[in-house]
Design a protein around this motif. Structure first.
Motif, PDB file in Angstrom:
ATOM      1  N   HIS A 113     -10.650 -10.617  -4.152  1.00 22.38           N
ATOM      2  CA  HIS A 113      -9.620 -10.993  -4.952  1.00 22.38           C
ATOM      3  C   HIS A 113      -9.969 -10.397  -6.294  1.00 22.38           C
ATOM      4  CE1 HIS A 113     -10.137 -14.659  -2.224  1.00 22.38           C
ATOM      5  NE2 HIS A 113      -9.366 -13.806  -1.698  1.00 22.38           N
ATOM      6  N   PHE A 114     -11.222 -10.320  -6.686  1.00 18.08           N
ATOM      7  CA  PHE A 114     -11.307  -9.858  -7.891  1.00 18.08           C
ATOM      8  C   PHE A 114     -11.163  -8.124  -7.953  1.00 18.08           C
ATOM      9  CE2 PHE A 114     -14.892 -13.035  -8.217  1.00 18.08           C
ATOM     10  CZ  PHE A 114     -13.842 -14.075  -8.755  1.00 18.08           C
ATOM     11  N   ASP A 115     -11.441  -7.336  -6.748  1.00 16.89           N
ATOM     12  CA  ASP A 115     -11.050  -6.346  -6.595  1.00 16.89           C
ATOM     13  C   ASP A 115      -9.487  -6.091  -7.197  1.00 16.89           C
ATOM     14  OD1 ASP A 115     -11.435  -3.210  -6.048  1.00 16.89           O
ATOM     15  OD2 ASP A 115      -9.874  -4.032  -4.436  1.00 16.89           O
ATOM     16  N   LEU A 116      -8.726  -6.959  -6.192  1.00 14.81           N
ATOM     17  CA  LEU A 116      -7.184  -6.768  -6.392  1.00 14.81           C
ATOM     18  C   LEU A 116      -6.794  -6.687  -7.854  1.00 14.81           C
ATOM     19  CD1 LEU A 116      -5.547  -9.184  -3.930  1.00 14.81           C
ATOM     20  CD2 LEU A 116      -4.909  -6.560  -4.246  1.00 14.81           C
ATOM     21  N   VAL A 117      -7.365  -7.791  -8.579  1.00 13.61           N
ATOM     22  CA  VAL A 117      -7.077  -7.932  -9.793  1.00 13.61           C
ATOM     23  C   VAL A 117      -7.576  -6.824 -10.687  1.00 13.61           C
ATOM     24  CG1 VAL A 117      -7.243  -9.171 -11.974  1.00 13.61           C
ATOM     25  CG2 VAL A 117      -6.809 -10.508  -9.851  1.00 13.61           C
ATOM     26  N   ASN A 118      -8.673  -6.392 -10.622  1.00 14.48           N
ATOM     27  CA  ASN A 118      -9.267  -5.021 -11.365  1.00 14.48           C
ATOM     28  C   ASN A 118      -8.564  -3.796 -11.056  1.00 14.48           C
ATOM     29  OD1 ASN A 118     -11.300  -6.733 -11.897  1.00 14.48           O
ATOM     30  ND2 ASN A 118     -12.857  -5.843 -10.638  1.00 14.48           N
ATOM     31  N   TRP A 119      -7.906  -3.626  -9.668  1.00 12.33           N
ATOM     32  CA  TRP A 119      -7.126  -2.621  -9.238  1.00 12.33           C
ATOM     33  C   TRP A 119      -5.627  -2.638  -9.914  1.00 12.33           C
ATOM     34  CZ3 TRP A 119      -3.289  -2.705  -5.175  1.00 12.33           C
ATOM     35  CH2 TRP A 119      -2.831  -1.255  -4.892  1.00 12.33           C
ATOM     36  N   TRP A 120      -5.065  -3.995  -9.731  1.00 13.18           N
ATOM     37  CA  TRP A 120      -3.799  -4.004 -10.353  1.00 13.18           C
ATOM     38  C   TRP A 120      -3.778  -3.762 -11.994  1.00 13.18           C
ATOM     39  CZ3 TRP A 120      -2.919  -9.492  -7.694  1.00 13.18           C
ATOM     40  CH2 TRP A 120      -2.531  -9.363  -6.641  1.00 13.18           C
ATOM     41  N   LEU A 121      -4.729  -4.084 -12.528  1.00 14.44           N
ATOM     42  CA  LEU A 121      -4.775  -3.901 -14.015  1.00 14.44           C
ATOM     43  C   LEU A 121      -5.368  -2.699 -14.479  1.00 14.44           C
ATOM     44  CD1 LEU A 121      -6.222  -7.387 -15.360  1.00 14.44           C
ATOM     45  CD2 LEU A 121      -3.982  -6.816 -15.440  1.00 14.44           C
ATOM     46  N   ASP A 122      -6.129  -2.028 -13.651  1.00 13.93           N
ATOM     47  CA  ASP A 122      -6.562  -0.700 -13.984  1.00 13.93           C
ATOM     48  C   ASP A 122      -7.468  -0.963 -15.341  1.00 13.93           C
ATOM     49  OD1 ASP A 122      -7.637   1.775 -13.804  1.00 13.93           O
ATOM     50  OD2 ASP A 122      -5.860   2.691 -14.806  1.00 13.93           O
TER      51      ASP A 122
ATOM     52  N   PRO B  86       0.288  11.344   1.333  1.00 16.70           N
ATOM     53  CA  PRO B  86       0.770  12.195   0.419  1.00 16.70           C
ATOM     54  C   PRO B  86       1.800  12.010  -0.539  1.00 16.70           C
ATOM     55  CG  PRO B  86       0.861  13.222   2.505  1.00 16.70           C
ATOM     56  CD  PRO B  86       0.183  11.933   2.847  1.00 16.70           C
ATOM     57  N   LEU B  87       2.563  10.793   0.114  1.00 19.15           N
ATOM     58  CA  LEU B  87       3.824  10.412  -0.489  1.00 19.15           C
ATOM     59  C   LEU B  87       3.337   9.359  -1.367  1.00 19.15           C
ATOM     60  CD1 LEU B  87       6.157  10.154   2.492  1.00 19.15           C
ATOM     61  CD2 LEU B  87       5.922  11.960   0.751  1.00 19.15           C
ATOM     62  N   ARG B  88       2.194   8.940  -1.458  1.00 18.76           N
ATOM     63  CA  ARG B  88       2.039   7.772  -2.360  1.00 18.76           C
ATOM     64  C   ARG B  88       1.201   8.231  -3.739  1.00 18.76           C
ATOM     65  NH1 ARG B  88      -2.518   5.633  -0.133  1.00 18.76           N
ATOM     66  NH2 ARG B  88      -1.417   4.451   1.294  1.00 18.76           N
ATOM     67  N   ASP B  89       1.880   8.138  -4.939  1.00 21.80           N
ATOM     68  CA  ASP B  89       1.543   8.918  -6.178  1.00 21.80           C
ATOM     69  C   ASP B  89       0.642   7.808  -6.949  1.00 21.80           C
ATOM     70  OD1 ASP B  89       3.441   6.677  -6.802  1.00 21.80           O
ATOM     71  OD2 ASP B  89       4.739   7.669  -7.703  1.00 21.80           O
ATOM     72  N   TYR B  90      -0.335   6.843  -6.453  1.00 22.75           N
ATOM     73  CA  TYR B  90      -1.190   6.460  -7.135  1.00 22.75           C
ATOM     74  C   TYR B  90      -2.448   6.233  -6.246  1.00 22.75           C
ATOM     75  CZ  TYR B  90       0.781   2.354  -4.653  1.00 22.75           C
ATOM     76  OH  TYR B  90       1.417   1.452  -3.708  1.00 22.75           O
TER      77      TYR B  90
ATOM     78  N   ILE C 293       3.179  -5.058  -6.073  1.00 21.57           N
ATOM     79  CA  ILE C 293       2.830  -5.588  -7.398  1.00 21.57           C
ATOM     80  C   ILE C 293       2.441  -4.495  -8.033  1.00 21.57           C
ATOM     81  CG2 ILE C 293       1.300  -7.046  -8.535  1.00 21.57           C
ATOM     82  CD1 ILE C 293       1.718  -8.966  -6.018  1.00 21.57           C
ATOM     83  N   LYS C 294       1.482  -3.434  -7.476  1.00 14.53           N
ATOM     84  CA  LYS C 294       0.718  -2.393  -8.307  1.00 14.53           C
ATOM     85  C   LYS C 294       1.845  -1.525  -8.672  1.00 14.53           C
ATOM     86  CE  LYS C 294      -2.503   0.489  -9.489  1.00 14.53           C
ATOM     87  NZ  LYS C 294      -3.356   0.281 -10.637  1.00 14.53           N
ATOM     88  N   GLU C 295       2.963  -1.314  -7.918  1.00 19.68           N
ATOM     89  CA  GLU C 295       4.114  -0.242  -8.257  1.00 19.68           C
ATOM     90  C   GLU C 295       4.832  -0.914  -9.286  1.00 19.68           C
ATOM     91  OE1 GLU C 295       5.788   0.222  -4.566  1.00 19.68           O
ATOM     92  OE2 GLU C 295       3.988   1.209  -3.624  1.00 19.68           O
ATOM     93  N   MET C 296       4.851  -2.361  -9.409  1.00 23.47           N
ATOM     94  CA  MET C 296       5.890  -2.917 -10.467  1.00 23.47           C
ATOM     95  C   MET C 296       5.137  -2.600 -11.758  1.00 23.47           C
ATOM     96  SD  MET C 296       7.257  -6.222  -8.320  1.00 23.47           S
ATOM     97  CE  MET C 296       8.169  -6.878  -9.736  1.00 23.47           C
ATOM     98  N   ILE C 297       3.959  -2.836 -11.830  1.00 25.08           N
ATOM     99  CA  ILE C 297       2.908  -2.768 -13.135  1.00 25.08           C
ATOM    100  C   ILE C 297       3.038  -1.447 -13.499  1.00 25.08           C
ATOM    101  CG2 ILE C 297       0.582  -2.972 -13.795  1.00 25.08           C
ATOM    102  CD1 ILE C 297       0.271  -5.408 -12.116  1.00 25.08           C
ATOM    103  N   LEU C 298       2.717  -0.370 -12.578  1.00 28.19           N
ATOM    104  CA  LEU C 298       2.787   0.880 -12.980  1.00 28.19           C
ATOM    105  C   LEU C 298       4.100   1.436 -13.529  1.00 28.19           C
ATOM    106  CD1 LEU C 298       0.692   2.737  -9.956  1.00 28.19           C
ATOM    107  CD2 LEU C 298      -0.086   2.428 -12.428  1.00 28.19           C
ATOM    108  N   GLU C 299       5.131   0.698 -13.159  1.00 27.48           N
ATOM    109  CA  GLU C 299       6.532   1.240 -13.591  1.00 27.48           C
ATOM    110  C   GLU C 299       6.883   0.529 -14.786  1.00 27.48           C
ATOM    111  OE1 GLU C 299       9.007  -0.476 -10.556  1.00 27.48           O
ATOM    112  OE2 GLU C 299       8.334   1.042  -9.005  1.00 27.48           O
ATOM    113  N   GLY C 300       5.972  -0.358 -15.224  1.00 28.54           N
ATOM    114  CA  GLY C 300       6.254  -0.938 -16.578  1.00 28.54           C
ATOM    115  C   GLY C 300       7.219  -2.243 -16.694  1.00 28.54           C
TER     116      GLY C 300
END
Length: 424
Positions: A191-200, A385-389, A140-147
């Protein structure tokens, strides 16, 4: 090789940290000290892990002595929630790095203390928000970052704790707000941390309703209004729906979750002065078991959140709306406790103009949906090192999750919206 001391020899400490450190990460880490207020916990820990037989032990008031004698690089904090702040501040004062279980602390006042202390220290704080590492949550984080979803406009997150797991928080110390911060802190910070992190994004304002509907003396299923009962010796336990749902009338009481030793019951207590079977209908309970909350973020996203600690099954439903589409996913936890057929988790993406896309992911083994092992690799081996976020959580992330959690229960009690700037 990094040197570690552990504050709080809980079952969580033993299974989440000690066991992996002695097995997978023994080349990178060594345990040089154990600290707890209960000597019996040292015995249980050393009986389970013979490699620790000669590791020195320290009581809760001997932190400075432990640091002086063991000279650690890291302090791992896995003690009761309300004690976290003392060990974190003491470690930062000595310029030592800290790895702490969530919640980082139990209230925003202490979160501010940690932020200030870290700003003056060369030590840094890592908060073990393992739900970030769940493969679905990373996707989900990656999909948000990809736009893929565009600009996120709103999130709906509904969490369900079943009658087995949900009631366990009301049998133990978690039922007291001064010890746990309440469940909007102890549990919902996940749960709040998940949302905070997803949204940045940073949360700005919280408004919530909540109450104690299932547990406490006014719980509708309370078989008898009487304080001081324990499941092991209760004379009305056979009339308690929560008890008979998960325990045979003739069998031993089993109170199991990832924070307790398996098979804990009153006539064989694993720890000194610790009872995990207090009555869920006791009047000393001063926290809520149901919340509905709205959180506004600094770039316009709105979160609608709910959690219920007495549901028929365990899991969550999530939807994320953006200017380019909508994401939906549902997860069912603990399949052995779900009395019906349910679908495997997928992520469904609905573009604003186009056809539905269903995303299937490889399941990971390990706790918290496979998040725990990957979190531990990041802690003991360094970030992948392969994770870019960024995925590892620090003190600021810990503080904002607590601010939202405290904002929730304060809003319930004070009947007003709570600006996060009042807290952090």
């Amino acid at each position: 090789m990094k040197r570690y001391v552990i504050c709080g020899i809980s079952n969580r400490a033993m299974t989440m940290f000690i066991k992996p450190m002695l097995q997978q990460f023994h080349k990178e880490s060594t345990i040089v000290g154990l600290l707890d207020n209960d000597p019996l916990r040292f015995q249980i820990c050393k009986d389970a892990y013979k490699e620790l037989q000669h590791v020195p032990v320290f009581l809760a008031d001997q932190f400075e002595k432990m640091i002086e004698e063991t000279k650690p690089d890291y302090v791992i904090v896995a003690s009761r929630d309300d004690t976290h702040v003392d060990y974190i501040l003491a470690a930062l004062k000595e310029n030592i790095h800290v790895i702490t279980e969530k919640p980082m602390v139990t209230n925003a006042r202490d979160a501010n203390k940690v932020l200030e202390a870290e700003s003056k220290s060369t030590g840094k704080v890592i908060v073990t928000f393992n739900y970030r590492y769940n493969p679905f949550h990373r996707k989900i984080k990656e999909m948000i970052l990809e736009g893929k979803l565009g600009r996120i406009t709103s999130i709906d997150l509904n969490w369900y704790m079943d009658t087995y797991h949900g009631s366990s928080y009301f049998r133990r110390w978690n039922r007291k707000r001064d010890l746990s911060g309440g469940l909007s802190v102890h549990k919902s910070t996940h749960h709040f941390d998940l949302v905070n992190w997803w949204l940045d994004q940073k949360p700005e304002e919280v408004f919530a309703f909540g109450g104690l509907h299932y547990y406490g003396p006014e719980g509708e299923l309370n078989p008898k209004k009487e304080d001081g009962r324990y499941c092991s010796t209760c004379d009305v336990k056979d009339s308690c729906h929560y008890f008979v749902r998960w325990n045979a009338r003739s069998g031993a009481i089993q109170v199991k979750d990832d924070h307790l030793l398996s098979g804990v019951f009153q006539n064989d207590p694993p720890y000194t002065d610790y009872r995990p079977d207090a009555c869920i209908f006791d009047s000393e309970i001063d926290i809520e078991d149901t919340y509905v909350a709205t959180v506004k973020y600094d770039r316009g996203t709105i979160l609608s959140y709910s959690i219920n600690f007495s549901a028929p099954y365990e899991g969550y439903r999530l939807s994320i709306n953006g200017t380019k589409g909508r994401l939906e996913t549902t997860e069912y936890h603990e399949p052995s406790r779900i009395p019906f057929e349910y679908p495997e988790q997928t992520i469904d993406f609905f573009p604003l103009f186009g056809s539905k896309e269903t995303i299937q992911l490889v399941k990971s083994s390990g706790g918290h949906g496979g998040g725990d092992p990957i979190l531990l690799e990041d802690i003991f081996l360094g970030p992948d090192p392969l994770r870019d976020y960024d995925i590892q959580a620090g003190a600021e992330a810990g503080a904002y999750s607590i601010a939202v959690g405290e904002g929730v229960w304060r809003s319930v009690l004070e009947k007003r919206s709570i600006p996060i700037k009042e807290l952090i």
